[in-house]
Enzyme design. Structure first.
Site, PDB file in Angstrom:
ATOM      1  N   ASP A  31       0.837  -1.195   0.000  1.00 20.15           N
ATOM      2  CA  ASP A  31       0.000   0.000   0.000  1.00 20.15           C
ATOM      3  C   ASP A  31       0.883   1.262   0.000  1.00 20.15           C
ATOM      4  O   ASP A  31       1.675   1.461   0.917  1.00 20.15           O
ATOM      5  CB  ASP A  31      -0.891  -0.040   1.257  1.00 20.15           C
ATOM      6  CG  ASP A  31      -2.151   0.788   1.114  1.00 20.15           C
ATOM      7  OD1 ASP A  31      -2.070   1.918   0.618  1.00 20.15           O
ATOM      8  OD2 ASP A  31      -3.221   0.293   1.522  1.00 20.15           O
ATOM      9  N   THR A  72      -6.850   3.840  -2.264  1.00 17.07           N
ATOM     10  CA  THR A  72      -6.665   2.427  -1.905  1.00 17.07           C
ATOM     11  C   THR A  72      -7.767   1.481  -2.411  1.00 17.07           C
ATOM     12  O   THR A  72      -7.458   0.447  -3.006  1.00 17.07           O
ATOM     13  CB  THR A  72      -6.547   2.306  -0.374  1.00 17.07           C
ATOM     14  OG1 THR A  72      -5.379   3.020   0.019  1.00 17.07           O
ATOM     15  CG2 THR A  72      -6.433   0.865   0.088  1.00 17.07           C
ATOM     16  N   ASP A 296       1.556   2.644   3.824  1.00 23.14           N
ATOM     17  CA  ASP A 296       0.655   3.760   3.546  1.00 23.14           C
ATOM     18  C   ASP A 296       0.473   4.635   4.780  1.00 23.14           C
ATOM     19  O   ASP A 296       0.573   5.860   4.708  1.00 23.14           O
ATOM     20  CB  ASP A 296      -0.703   3.244   3.063  1.00 23.14           C
ATOM     21  CG  ASP A 296      -1.646   4.385   2.693  1.00 23.14           C
ATOM     22  OD1 ASP A 296      -1.328   5.112   1.732  1.00 23.14           O
ATOM     23  OD2 ASP A 296      -2.684   4.553   3.356  1.00 23.14           O
ATOM     24  N   ASP A 343      -1.167  -0.188  -4.800  1.00 24.88           N
ATOM     25  CA  ASP A 343      -2.494   0.365  -5.102  1.00 24.88           C
ATOM     26  C   ASP A 343      -2.450   1.834  -5.516  1.00 24.88           C
ATOM     27  O   ASP A 343      -3.451   2.387  -5.953  1.00 24.88           O
ATOM     28  CB  ASP A 343      -3.440   0.147  -3.907  1.00 24.88           C
ATOM     29  CG  ASP A 343      -2.906   0.776  -2.635  1.00 24.88           C
ATOM     30  OD1 ASP A 343      -1.688   1.043  -2.534  1.00 24.88           O
ATOM     31  OD2 ASP A 343      -3.712   1.001  -1.708  1.00 24.88           O
ATOM     32  N   HIS A 476      -2.063  10.928  -1.805  1.00 23.89           N
ATOM     33  CA  HIS A 476      -2.153  10.449  -3.182  1.00 23.89           C
ATOM     34  C   HIS A 476      -3.577  10.641  -3.645  1.00 23.89           C
ATOM     35  O   HIS A 476      -4.456  10.931  -2.837  1.00 23.89           O
ATOM     36  CB  HIS A 476      -1.752   8.975  -3.236  1.00 23.89           C
ATOM     37  CG  HIS A 476      -2.402   8.154  -2.157  1.00 23.89           C
ATOM     38  ND1 HIS A 476      -3.647   7.593  -2.296  1.00 23.89           N
ATOM     39  CD2 HIS A 476      -2.006   7.862  -0.890  1.00 23.89           C
ATOM     40  CE1 HIS A 476      -3.970   6.971  -1.173  1.00 23.89           C
ATOM     41  NE2 HIS A 476      -3.009   7.122  -0.288  1.00 23.89           N
TER      42      HIS A 476
HETATM   43 ZN    ZN Z   1      -3.528   2.691  -0.429  1.00 22.35          ZN
HETATM   44 ZN    ZN Z   2      -3.117   6.316   1.569  1.00 20.63          ZN
END
Ligand code: ZN
Ligand code: ZN
Ligand code: ZN
Length: 537
Positions: A31, A72, A296, A343, A476
């Site tokens: 992630d 995600t 992440d 992702d 992101h």
């Molecule tokens: Zn993610």
């Molecule tokens: Zn994130």
């Protein structure tokens, strides 16, 4: 005759000649992993983790997301369905529902209940909002449901979307640090999951604390430990060491998510699942999906150029190495097919860019919503905006009608206003998106993320470099390369050694897997196969 067959089978296994199908497919999603990390940290990786995959497998250096928003839920859905949000329906992590007039969650399902040690809400999850089949679903169909599919992650959506509609199980982590599931999958957790949870495997990790795993000089690729672009971890100032034990004691075991130990715990759980569910032990292909969420959480907190991020990837390199060794021993070197991707990637920290004279800025979604509402009130005497989320604007069509306004004119006046805002790059209406012909590069990204039933009336993109976030860490969501460029490595069963620098799209992974094991394509994919991973004859 029997003897000859047995001898042949033995010769085949000794020579390492692979059988017709892999015994196990392992899908690894990291992630928030930028492709760049594989380059930036390369000299500090061991030979047995990422480098083993790159050196012996097939590396796609130029793999990208082909839609926005790069979040995600949509990312995991795109990898496994081989389709974009416009087709698979997962348009964001949570999105505004016009009829319900509230935001719904991508794996939320109020008709099911929690299994295991989690709150009621944590287990009200299923893949029911996913509109297309996944590669894992197609494997289940192809094997008359004999090939097992198990999905796991610390995040619910990271476990559920990859595992698809027909999964045997998906497991994710509750705040109490336990792996839980929902009644969508069964009536009670498997005993081995309960046993794993009872062992409190997070304890030894958190008790150790998070210290740098290498001497300080190794981290020269990162910014200094204490820099102004980092957020805080559970109120602790952003420098090593992190007393994760104290953090756990004053919060809950879920603090493990914000440390590299979240990856260790998930890998332990994955190896236990392989053993207890007998994955990869017969000739019917099984599929295990593993999504490592901690990078992440750590990226959002500390940013992509932090020493914390580098240490996380150096440790993940070790974790991947352990997992590969486990698979070699327990499934067999040529019996598993593994792929690794992400992702979404992540943006540069805005303040870091700004301090180095690039005039960009961060903007909170609240500020955007406020600016739109104020404009609406001064122009139309009323707030016509119902919701602003995921770069979508939803208008209150009832009020617009009641005031005898024309929706198209309202949209046009908003568009004119929006272009006066310094962070806006493009504004597209629903009509323009649905009529897009492919000549506008970024309109394509928006169109592939657009679902007429679930998306808004106007969609906008931010200028490159601008992010919808606070000034610390990273985020992101954009269609730009810093968010779209992710690793993609295929490794193991029948995968040739090699690398490609051609631009590939994330929706090519699932159809490539389907073709590789000769099963039906997921039902929403354009079926663009990456032929590089097939033997060139
Ligand atoms: Zn993610
Ligand atoms: Zn994130
Ligand atoms: Zn730091």
């Amino acid at each position: 005759m029997k003897k000859i067959v047995a001898i042949l089978a033995l010769l085949v296994s000794i020579a390492g000649i692979s059988q017709q199908k892999p015994k196990l497919i392992v899908g690894i999603v990291v992630d928030q992993m930028k492709m760049e990390y594989l380059y930036r940290y390369e000299s500090d990786f061991s030979d047995n983790g990422f480098k083993r995959l790159m050196g012996n497998g097939y590396t796609f250096h130029n793999m990208h997301y082909n839609y926005a928003p790069t979040f995600t839920g949509p990312g995991h859905a795109a990898i496994y369905t081989g389709a974009t949000p416009s087709i698979n329906g997962i348009v964001a992590n949570e999105w505004f529902h016009r009829t319900l007039k509230k935001e719904i969650y991508c794996t939320g399902d109020e008709s099911v209940k929690t299994l295991g040690d989690g709150s009621d809400k944590e287990g009200m999850m299923s893949p029911k909002l996913l509109q297309t089949t996944t590669i894992t679903d197609e494997l289940r169909l192809a094997t008359n449901f004999k090939g097992k599919v198990i999905g796991m992650s610390l995040k619910d959506r990271g476990a559920i979307l990859p595992a698809g509609h027909f999964a045997n199980w998906a497991f994710w982590m509750s705040k109490k640090g336990a792996f839980i599931s929902s009644t969508f999958y069964g009536t009670a957790l498997p005993n081995w999951v309960t046993d794993f949870n009872n062992e409190k495997r997070y304890l030894p990790y958190l008790e150790k604390g998070w210290k740098l795993s290498n001497p300080a000089e190794v981290y020269k690729e990162s910014l200094p430990d204490e820099n102004p672009y980092e957020g805080t971890m559970y109120k602790k100032k952003p420098f090593f060491p992190y007393d994760t034990k104290a953090m756990m004691e004053s919060n809950d075991p879920a603090v493990i998510r914000l440390s590299p130990f979240g990856n260790n715990l998930l890998a332990d759980f994955a190896m236990t699942a392989i053993e207890k569910e007998s994955l990869g032990t017969d000739d019917i292909t099984d599929f295990l999906t593993v999504s490592f969420s901690s990078p992440d959480y750590i990226g959002h907190t500390f940013g992509s150029r932090s020493i914390e991020m580098q240490d996380t990837y150096l440790r993940l390199d070790q974790t991947i190495a352990e997992l590969l060794t486990y698979l070699d021993t327990n499934v067999g070197k040529n019996n598993y097919l593994l792929f690794l991707t992400s992702d979404h990637a992540a943006a540069e920290n805005v303040n870091h860019l700004k301090d180095n004279k690039y005039e960009v800025d961060h903007i909170s979604s609240k500020n955007i919503e406020q600016a739109f509402s104020e404009f609406s009130k001064t122009t139309f005497g009323e707030d016509l905006v119902l919701n602003v989320s995921n770069f979508n604007i939803f208008f209150n069509k009832e009020v617009i009608k009641a005031k005898n306004l024309e929706l198209n004119k309202v949209k046009e006046s908003f568009r004119t206003f929006m272009y006066t805002q310094k962070y806006i790059k493009r504004v597209y209406s629903e009509e323009e998106i649905l009529a897009s012909t492919g000549s506008d590069f970024y309109l394509n990204f928006v169109a592939k993320g657009f679902d007429p039933v679930q998306s808004g009336d106007l969609l906008f993109t931010l200028k490159p470099g601008f992010v919808e976030y606070m000034g610390v860490g990273t985020t992101h969501g954009s269609p730009y390369t810093f968010d779209t460029h992710v690793p993609c490595i295929f490794y193991g069963w029948n995968i040739p050694k090699g690398e490609s620098h051609d631009r590939k799209e994330i929706t090519q992974i699932a159809p490539t897997l389907a073709q590789k094991i000769k099963i039906q394509f997921p039902n929403g994919t354009e079926a663009k196969v990456m032929t590089e991973v097939f033997d060139q004859k």
